[in-house]
Design an enzyme around this catalytic site. Structure first.
Site, mmCIF file in Angstrom:
data_model
loop_
_atom_site.group_PDB
_atom_site.id
_atom_site.type_symbol
_atom_site.label_atom_id
_atom_site.label_comp_id
_atom_site.label_asym_id
_atom_site.label_seq_id
_atom_site.Cartn_x
_atom_site.Cartn_y
_atom_site.Cartn_z
ATOM 1 N N TYR A 1 0.822 -1.216 0.000
ATOM 2 C CA TYR A 1 0.000 0.000 0.000
ATOM 3 C C TYR A 1 0.856 1.266 0.000
ATOM 4 C CZ TYR A 1 -4.083 -2.925 1.157
ATOM 5 O OH TYR A 1 -5.082 -3.860 1.147
ATOM 6 N N ASP B 1 -3.159 -18.212 1.266
ATOM 7 C CA ASP B 1 -4.293 -18.872 0.605
ATOM 8 C C ASP B 1 -4.918 -19.932 1.515
ATOM 9 O OD1 ASP B 1 -1.735 -19.765 0.149
ATOM 10 O OD2 ASP B 1 -2.056 -20.432 -1.895
ATOM 11 N N ASP C 1 -5.347 -6.864 5.933
ATOM 12 C CA ASP C 1 -6.558 -6.117 5.583
ATOM 13 C C ASP C 1 -7.657 -7.092 5.142
ATOM 14 O OD1 ASP C 1 -8.253 -4.081 4.904
ATOM 15 O OD2 ASP C 1 -7.159 -3.438 3.123
ATOM 16 N N ASP D 1 -11.023 -8.693 7.510
ATOM 17 C CA ASP D 1 -12.406 -8.469 7.075
ATOM 18 C C ASP D 1 -13.136 -9.806 6.913
ATOM 19 O OD1 ASP D 1 -12.173 -5.710 6.999
ATOM 20 O OD2 ASP D 1 -13.207 -5.541 5.078
#
Ligand code: NAD
Length: 353
Positions: free
Chosen positions: A141, A220, A244, A248
């Site tokens: 990011y 994964d 992130d 979530d």
């Protein structure tokens, strides 16, 4: 204790839920004899509208003079044009970087009162209590990127230094020592060089924390295990992007995004506290927002920035009592079942306090 708290309500449901968290902190102050001062500042879309800047210098200065920041949420359709040069989310990255808040703590718990409502089978949710530690100021990011050029090519760069990984891993190891002493590190070391550095650094640091059991899972596989054996996790550490996404995903374990708080911290006690959800423009202004995530973020503020553990626990148990009483906002009510408003739910938490 005297403390100054910067309040950045932001956009959408931000002001609705932030106001409730401030009321809870005021109640804590009067109950435990503290003196909290609240200072409001602009951030996000509302700051763009009023100043042209998602994080005006005035807001940064105000935050610098405070002990902690309480942040609602920023963004919304009005400012969502991806080609716009100024966007609300830029303020989020900027404030984290400005205060070097490199570790994002996201506790995820399944509440027995809500298990029936969650999309996973109740037996999988029993005992779910994990803490995500997400690296927040490095990685893809923040790495060099290019999106113009010939218009047909673009790149983002995933870079980490050993020092960046070490400081966030230290937070994670220490958190594990205060919990069930288990740390799971998420990476993609089979493919990415940066993730091999990540793994090596976490392993090297383990020498200093050998009372903590360490394991590694590729990202994964982690997406799967979070749903198939969520109760097996204690502390999970991940880089900025994987953290992130995975945190979530884990929010479904708690029944709703509206239940999950977060703390972003650095090397001092200063920190930024915000729910993990966004500005929820679809329900803004309707009194439907669940204030729990924001109220629990205020509890984290009491715990980490003000070191008021008893007060933090008082807030958490008031929320649990509210849930135990059957009070439900729309997002956590059974399908077709009755629900109460943001204000009524928050009032119940205040009464329990
Ligand atoms: P969102 O988290 O705002 O909403 C996702 C869904 O969850 C919506 O259906 C919403 O109604 C529901 N929801 C979220 N919080 C809730 C609460 N407290 N109570 C009840 N229901 C709740 O995510 P989104 O819709 O993808 O994004 C909306 C805006 O928020 C976008 O502009 C996005 O960029 C921004 N955003 C901001 C932050 C932040 O400020 N940290 C984080 C994520 C998204």
């Amino acid at each position: 204790m005297k403390a100054t708290i910067a309040v950045l309500s932001g956009d959408g449901i931000g002001p609705e839920v932030t106001g409730k968290a401030v009321e809870v902190l005021q109640k804590i102050a009067s109950k435990f004899g503290h003196d909290f001062t609240f200072q409001e500042g602009l951030m996000g879309g509302i700051a763009i509208d009023q100043t042209g800047d998602p994080l005006p210098t005035e807001t940064i200065n105000m935050c610098e003079g405070s002990d902690a920041i309480l942040l609602g949420a920023v963004g919304g359709p009005k400012w969502s044009d991806p080609t716009a040069s100024v966007r609300p989310e830029q303020g989020l990255l900027k404030i984290r970087k400005h205060f070097e808040l490199f570790a994002n703590l996201r506790p995820v718990k399944s509440y027995p009162q809500l298990v029936e409502h969650a999309p996973l089978r109740p037996e999988l949710l029993q005992g779910v209590d994990m803490l995500f530690v997400r690296e927040l100021t490095g990685g893809i990011y923040f790495g060099p990127r290019q999106e113009q050029g010939d218009g047909d090519h673009a790149y983002d760069t995933l870079i980490y230094s050993r020092a960046e990984v070490e400081r966030v891993a230290t937070v994670a190891y220490r958190a594990a020592q205060g919990r069930r002493k288990k740390l799971t590190s998420i990476d993609k070391a089979n493919v990415l060089a940066s993730m091999r550095l990540w793994r090596r650094t976490v392993v090297d640091l383990h020498e200093d924390y050998n009372d903590v059991a360490l394991d590694h899972i590729l990202v994964d596989a982690a997406t799967m295990y979070l749903m198939t054996r969520p109760a097996s996790f204690d502390v999970i550490i991940a880089d900025n992007m994987f953290g992130d996404i995975l945190s979530d995903e884990a929010s479904v374990l708690a029944g709703s995004l509206g239940m999950l708080p977060s703390a972003s911290i650095g090397t001092s006690t200063f920190g930024l506290y915000e729910p993990i959800h966004g500005s929820a423009p679809d329900i803004a202004g309707q009194g439907k927002a669940n204030p729990t995530a924001m109220i629990l973020s205020a509890a984290m503020l009491l715990r980490y920035s003000l070191q008021l553990e008893e007060e933090a626990q008082a807030v958490e148990s008031a929320v649990e009592q509210t849930l135990a009483s059957g009070a439900r906002t729309a997002d956590i009510a059974p399908r077709g079942g009755a629900y109460i408003s943001t204000t009524e739910f928050a009032q119940s938490v205040l009464n329990n306090l």
